[in-house]
Structures are given as C-alpha cells and as structure tokens.
Scaffold this motif. Structure first.
Motif, PDB file in Angstrom:
ATOM      1  N   GLY A 256      -3.438  -1.405  -1.231  1.00 26.56           N
ATOM      2  CA  GLY A 256      -4.376  -2.432  -0.769  1.00 26.56           C
ATOM      3  C   GLY A 256      -5.641  -2.529  -1.611  1.00 26.56           C
ATOM      4  N   CYS A 257      -5.954  -1.500  -2.388  1.00 28.11           N
ATOM      5  CA  CYS A 257      -7.191  -1.563  -3.179  1.00 28.11           C
ATOM      6  C   CYS A 257      -7.079  -2.620  -4.280  1.00 28.11           C
ATOM      7  CB  CYS A 257      -7.560  -0.198  -3.748  1.00 28.11           C
ATOM      8  SG  CYS A 257      -6.426   0.427  -4.972  1.00 28.11           S
ATOM      9  N   ILE A 258      -5.860  -3.041  -4.607  1.00 26.06           N
ATOM     10  CA  ILE A 258      -5.723  -4.089  -5.631  1.00 26.06           C
ATOM     11  C   ILE A 258      -6.133  -5.435  -5.034  1.00 26.06           C
ATOM     12  CG2 ILE A 258      -4.065  -5.270  -7.134  1.00 26.06           C
ATOM     13  CD1 ILE A 258      -2.602  -2.414  -7.079  1.00 26.06           C
TER      14      ILE A 258
ATOM     15  N   THR B  59       4.360   3.982  -5.647  1.00 24.15           N
ATOM     16  CA  THR B  59       3.713   3.201  -4.579  1.00 24.15           C
ATOM     17  C   THR B  59       3.261   4.151  -3.473  1.00 24.15           C
ATOM     18  OG1 THR B  59       5.847   2.820  -3.510  1.00 24.15           O
ATOM     19  CG2 THR B  59       5.058   1.109  -5.033  1.00 24.15           C
ATOM     20  N   VAL B  60       2.237   3.704  -2.773  1.00 22.11           N
ATOM     21  CA  VAL B  60       1.612   4.594  -1.807  1.00 22.11           C
ATOM     22  C   VAL B  60       2.539   4.916  -0.637  1.00 22.11           C
ATOM     23  CG1 VAL B  60       0.457   2.670  -0.614  1.00 22.11           C
ATOM     24  CG2 VAL B  60      -0.491   4.977  -0.448  1.00 22.11           C
ATOM     25  N   ASP B  61       3.401   3.958  -0.239  1.00 23.73           N
ATOM     26  CA  ASP B  61       4.248   4.201   0.928  1.00 23.73           C
ATOM     27  C   ASP B  61       5.393   5.162   0.645  1.00 23.73           C
ATOM     28  OD1 ASP B  61       3.024   2.790   2.955  1.00 23.73           O
ATOM     29  OD2 ASP B  61       3.935   0.890   2.360  1.00 23.73           O
TER      30      ASP B  61
ATOM     31  N   TRP C 243      -1.304  11.130   3.705  1.00 21.69           N
ATOM     32  CA  TRP C 243      -1.818  10.259   2.649  1.00 21.69           C
ATOM     33  C   TRP C 243      -1.346  10.795   1.280  1.00 21.69           C
ATOM     34  CZ3 TRP C 243      -4.230  12.086   7.004  1.00 21.69           C
ATOM     35  CH2 TRP C 243      -4.434  11.142   8.012  1.00 21.69           C
ATOM     36  N   VAL C 244      -2.200  10.815   0.282  1.00 22.77           N
ATOM     37  CA  VAL C 244      -1.800  11.461  -0.999  1.00 22.77           C
ATOM     38  C   VAL C 244      -3.004  12.278  -1.459  1.00 22.77           C
ATOM     39  CG1 VAL C 244      -0.857  11.129  -3.327  1.00 22.77           C
ATOM     40  CG2 VAL C 244      -0.399   9.415  -1.571  1.00 22.77           C
ATOM     41  N   HIS C 245      -3.105  13.491  -0.941  1.00 25.20           N
ATOM     42  CA  HIS C 245      -4.271  14.325  -1.252  1.00 25.20           C
ATOM     43  C   HIS C 245      -3.860  15.525  -2.093  1.00 25.20           C
ATOM     44  CE1 HIS C 245      -6.393  11.964   1.614  1.00 25.20           C
ATOM     45  NE2 HIS C 245      -7.323  12.839   1.901  1.00 25.20           N
TER      46      HIS C 245
ATOM     47  N   LEU D  49      -5.619   6.228 -12.770  1.00 24.18           N
ATOM     48  CA  LEU D  49      -4.983   7.433 -12.233  1.00 24.18           C
ATOM     49  C   LEU D  49      -6.037   8.366 -11.641  1.00 24.18           C
ATOM     50  CD1 LEU D  49      -4.703  10.232 -14.609  1.00 24.18           C
ATOM     51  CD2 LEU D  49      -4.727   8.035 -15.769  1.00 24.18           C
ATOM     52  N   ASP D  50      -5.541   9.301 -10.857  1.00 25.91           N
ATOM     53  CA  ASP D  50      -6.429  10.276 -10.220  1.00 25.91           C
ATOM     54  C   ASP D  50      -6.036  11.692 -10.634  1.00 25.91           C
ATOM     55  OD1 ASP D  50      -8.060   8.567  -8.699  1.00 25.91           O
ATOM     56  OD2 ASP D  50      -6.572   8.445  -7.097  1.00 25.91           O
ATOM     57  N   PHE D  51      -6.943  12.395 -11.281  1.00 29.66           N
ATOM     58  CA  PHE D  51      -6.685  13.818 -11.528  1.00 29.66           C
ATOM     59  C   PHE D  51      -6.782  14.613 -10.223  1.00 29.66           C
ATOM     60  CE2 PHE D  51      -7.794  12.550 -15.890  1.00 29.66           C
ATOM     61  CZ  PHE D  51      -6.771  13.171 -16.586  1.00 29.66           C
ATOM     62  N   HIS D  52      -7.406  13.989  -9.189  1.00 33.38           N
ATOM     63  CA  HIS D  52      -7.573  14.752  -7.935  1.00 33.38           C
ATOM     64  C   HIS D  52      -6.327  14.706  -7.049  1.00 33.38           C
ATOM     65  CE1 HIS D  52      -9.765  10.820  -6.635  1.00 33.38           C
ATOM     66  NE2 HIS D  52      -8.561  10.783  -6.105  1.00 33.38           N
ATOM     67  N   LYS D  53      -5.292  14.026  -7.465  1.00 31.63           N
ATOM     68  CA  LYS D  53      -4.062  14.028  -6.674  1.00 31.63           C
ATOM     69  C   LYS D  53      -3.097  15.039  -7.291  1.00 31.63           C
ATOM     70  CE  LYS D  53      -4.434   9.551  -4.412  1.00 31.63           C
ATOM     71  NZ  LYS D  53      -5.561   8.729  -4.839  1.00 31.63           N
ATOM     72  N   TRP D  54      -2.080  14.564  -8.002  1.00 31.65           N
ATOM     73  CA  TRP D  54      -1.117  15.504  -8.588  1.00 31.65           C
ATOM     74  C   TRP D  54      -1.738  16.433  -9.638  1.00 31.65           C
ATOM     75  CZ3 TRP D  54       4.112  12.464  -9.514  1.00 31.65           C
ATOM     76  CH2 TRP D  54       5.050  12.881  -8.552  1.00 31.65           C
TER      77      TRP D  54
END
Ligand SMILES: Cc1ncc(COP(=O)(O)O)c(C=O)c1O
Length: 505
Positions: A199-201, A254-256, A98-100, A308-313
C-alpha cells in the motif's frame, strides 16, 4: 534579545552542561545497561514474544513534562521495568508478524557507537559519510548496478518507494517540474503496479501529488505475480487515451505471500516502452544474497531503481531502509538544491560533494550506515544469505506441517518465507482473527493476519535469524489449541490447496 537571555550566565558551572559530574558513575551505569541488553538478547527465548501493556504501565507514560532532573539509574530502572518488557517482540524467534527483522547484538553495539559519534550524515567531509558510501558501493555490487549508480539510507522502503516515484517523475518531466510543479503534463502521468503490491506505493503516488487514481493496479496470477500481458494492454490503452505512462513498480516479495514478479519481463517491457522500472524489494531484494533465491530475482539488475530494507532480511536493527538508483545523475536531479549555507568547498569540512542531502529530502540524517557496515562485515554476505535461505526452508517446514494437519488449511502457495493459512471453522474469518490475537496475548508466538480474496489468513513471515523449527511447532500447537477453543467442533473439512513446488536450496 530578551532580558532573560542577556543575563543568562556565560560560563556554565560543570553541573550546568549535560555531561556527568562523575564519569565513573555513568561508565558503571553504561556497563550495567550493556550487560542487561546483552542478557536480554541472549535470553530472549525465556520471555513471552509480546506482552499486552498493563493500563497502569501505559498511564505512567502519560505523565507531565519533567522539569527537574532525575537520577539516570532511576530513569533506566523505569525503562527496564516498564518499556523493555512491552516491546514489539521482533527480537524473539517466535515473532512472525508482518515482516520484521530480528536485529543482532552486533547491530545494537554499532548503534551505541553511532550515537556516541553523533554524526550528521546530511553532508560534509567525514568518515561516517565514507562508511555510507561504502555501503552504497557494496549494494551497487550486490545488484550488479553500474558504477554511475547512487544510493542512500532512508527510514524504510515506504520512504524509498516515495523517493523513487519522485525520481521517476523528474526523469519524465525534466528538472523544471521542481520549479513549476507537475501541472498539466503531470496530470497525464500514470504509474503501474500489481494488486498485490504494498500500500505504500499507492500512498507514494498520493503524497507525490499524482493522486492514487493515477496508479493502475494490474491483476495477478494465482501466485500473486503481476499479469504482464494485462500490464502491456493497460499501458497501450492509457497511451491511446493521451496519457503518459512513466513508472512501473514491480515487487520482489509481495507483502502478503512473498510473490516475486517476473522482473525480467517487466524490465524488458519498460525498456521497450521507455518507462522507469522501479522494484519494491523491501524484504525480497536481499534474497540476492541467497544462492537458492538469487536466480528468481533475475531482472533486478536491470531495474532503474530498487527500494529495500536492511532491517528486514538483513537483520540490521531498525531502521535501515535504502534506495538504489541506476543513474546517479537522475537521482540528484530529483533532490539536489543549492543553498548558500550548504556551500560546497574543495577542501575543509564542507568538501566531499555530492552529499547525501542531494539524494533525498532529509538534511539531518543519522548514521544508519554504521550498523549496516558492522552487520555486513561481521557476518559476511554468505552467512546472511544462508540465514535468508533458512527462513525460506522454515516456511517450507511450516507449509508441510499445515498440509499434514486436516484442521488447518494452506491459503496461498509458499514462495519465499511467508506462509498464509487458517484453522478450518464455520466462521473462519472471525475465528482466525481471534486465534491470532489469542496467540499474541499468550506470548507463545506473534503471527499477524491478512485478507486473501476476502478470507482472513493467519500470516507467518519467517524473517528472524533466531527462528527455529521449535518455534514453528509452537505456532502450530497454539493455532490448534486456540482454534479448538474458538470454533465449533463441526467445522466442515475441505481439500487443501496444492502444495508449492519445493525450493531448490
Ligand atoms: C513489500 C513491501 N513493501 C514496502 C514495505 C514498507 O516498508 P517499510 O515498513 O520499511 O516502510 C513493506 C513492509 O513490510 C513490504 O513488505
């Protein structure tokens, strides 16, 4: 009032509060926990990336509601024996699913401090809110947004995208939509994103009441970037049909496969058409911290909003999603709602309006800002940017290893930190699905899967700052080993896809 409540003791004995009878005991226990968790992170490489949960362990967590107290040490032992060994695994450098993000010891310590303060960041006048405002200001500067911008921590980008849809809706229909509902005008609103978007969009459009059909998913090129000409055409077509295009969601990663849409072209189109331009930058937006990647995010600075997510990159421990909105007034218009019990004052604890609860649906909010503040201050953006650059270089290394190995096939161009590939086999979808589960269960690495044009790909998203070439080598070795076990030996060999152009870094 009931008799039981009337007769309850008013003055608790010290044993009847939730504080310990002996603070030294809890201090010693706390030090033990802290030492253990620091050891856990420091020695994470010695553990399997992920371990399947044994039935007996799962069963322990089906126990009844505990009515009687239990010694803290015993509860902690239960955590150490039965929770800790069966966590997601994303602290481990071999985690690539995933993207963790990987988190950090600094972030963990900050979480402990935040829990000690037990601050509620819905509103009121206290320093934790100022810390969040500091992050809003830093994020605003990072993306070159104007001083009028506003921002807020949320759980993750799924929530930030949903909130962006609501802000764009209120901007399109006016504040009255909040009393009257979207009605007939809302039924004419249409939004646009690419077929490669998360898909969350689609879910955001559904949850916001527009229905997922109101989201037009525009085709993408070979690199999964939205076809801007097709987007323009679809907008014109919808306008011609009497519809009201109100929102374009671009992807910064993109997520993929980590594609970045042409954000400049999207922002120009949106400006010309008077459409809200939102960017889903769940992981990719923080690429702005990497000098090698920042030029590819050109146009982000012109967005109306960024999720955006600070918890990813950003490597901040979960969760630390964020929504940044160019025009703070538009942001407040979508959420602020007066209430007598939330009355604002010019001094005292109820001062400091506007409050974060004016910028989103949550009233009670934790102190996500503190772990982000510690992370940004302790490491600095240059180092965090260097980590981001390195994860892309590692993706390039993985790509090179795949291209050099005839038993493997690269499934998509590598553009950022995500690599999609597979083991060549007759029944490749089944074989590769099994390979990924085998690898996860082996504890060697934790890739995930996705479907590209109906073909199942092994997907490795290199996000964790601890990941190194040895982890990539271990992944490749495991794919080859499990692939050989799973597939028939006569699988046909076909040419590799073109290698990606090198990333300037
Ligand atoms: C591009 C993209 N958008 C949205 C999301 C959802 O983010 P979150 O899981 O923080 O809600 C992700 C998650 O990986 C993502 O990669």
């Amino acid at each position: 009032m009931t008799k039981a409540l009337r007769e309850a003791p008013l003055r608790p004995a010290s044993s009847e509060t939730l504080d310990p009878n002996n603070w030294d005991d809890i201090r010693a226990q706390g030090h033990r926990m802290l030492d253990d968790m620091i050891d856990y992170i420091a020695n994470i490489r010695n553990r399997p990336v992920w371990s399947p949960i044994p039935d007996a362990v799962r069963a322990r967590f089906r126990a009844g509601l505990p009515r009687q107290p239990c010694d803290l040490g015993e509860v902690y032992r239960e955590f150490a024996d039965f929770v800790l060994p069966y966590a997601t695994g994303n602290v481990h450098p071999g985690f690539m699913g995933w993207v963790h993000g990987g988190g950090s010891a600094v972030g963990m310590l900050a979480e402990m401090l935040a829990a000690g303060l037990n601050a509620n960041l819905g509103g009121r006048d206290h320093m934790p809110i100022e810390v969040e405002r500091q992050i809003v200001e830093w994020t605003r500067q990072m993306f070159g947004f104007p001083s009028k911008a506003s921002g807020i921590f949320v759980t993750g980008t799924s929530m930030a995208n949903l909130m962006a849809v609501l802000v764009a809706r209120t901007d399109a229909l006016g504040r009255s939509v909040r009393q009257r509902g979207v009605g007939d005008d809302g039924a004419r609103l249409t939004a646009y994103t690419s077929t490669a978007a998360h898909g969350c969009i689609t879910r955001a459009m559904d949850i916001a009441g527009f229905g997922s059909d109101a989201l037009r998913c525009i085709g993408v090129d070979r690199s999964h970037r939205i076809d801007v000409a097709a987007l323009r055409e679809r907008i014109a077509q919808d306008r011609g049909a009497g519809l009201n295009p109100f929102l374009v969601v671009g992807s910064a990663g993109t997520v993929d496969i980590g594609a970045i849409d042409d954000l400049q072209a999207l922002s120009a189109l949106c400006r010309e058409q008077g459409i809200w331009f939102h960017v889903d930058g769940a992981f990719g937006a923080l690429g702005i911290l990497s000098p090698a990647l920042a030029p590819r995010l050109a146009g982000l600075e012109d967005a109306d909003s960024i999720a955006l997510d600070f918890h990813k990159w950003g490597q901040v421990p979960y969760d630390a999603g964020f929504l940044l909105v160019r025009d703070g007034d538009r942001h407040r218009d979508a959420f602020a709602a007066p209430a007598a019990y939330l009355r604002r004052e010019s001094r005292g604890l109820a001062a400091g309006s506007p409050w974060p609860c004016d910028l989103g649906p949550d009233l009670s909010r934790g102190f996500r800002a503190l772990k982000t503040w510690f992370t940004l201050k302790t490491y600095g953006t240059e180092k965090l940017g260097a980590v981001i650059t390195r994860t892309c270089a590692l993706a390039g290394y993985l790509e090179a290893r795949i291209l050099a190995e005839p038993r493997l096939e690269l499934m998509a161009p590598v553009q950022l930190n995500i690599v999609c590939f597979r083991y060549r086999a007759d029944d490749a979808n089944t074989v590769n699905g099994d390979i990924v589960i085998d690898i996860q269960e082996s504890g060697i690495a934790a890739p995930s899967t996705t479907l590209l044009d109906g073909e199942l790909a092994i997907r490795a998203a290199i996000v964790n700052h601890r990941t190194d070439t040895c982890d990539i080598d271990a992944l490749i070795a495991a794919v080859l080993e499990f692939g050989a076990q799973r597939s028939r030996p006569d699988a046909g060999l076909v040419p590799q896809v073109e290698p990606s152009p090198p990333l300037a870094m």
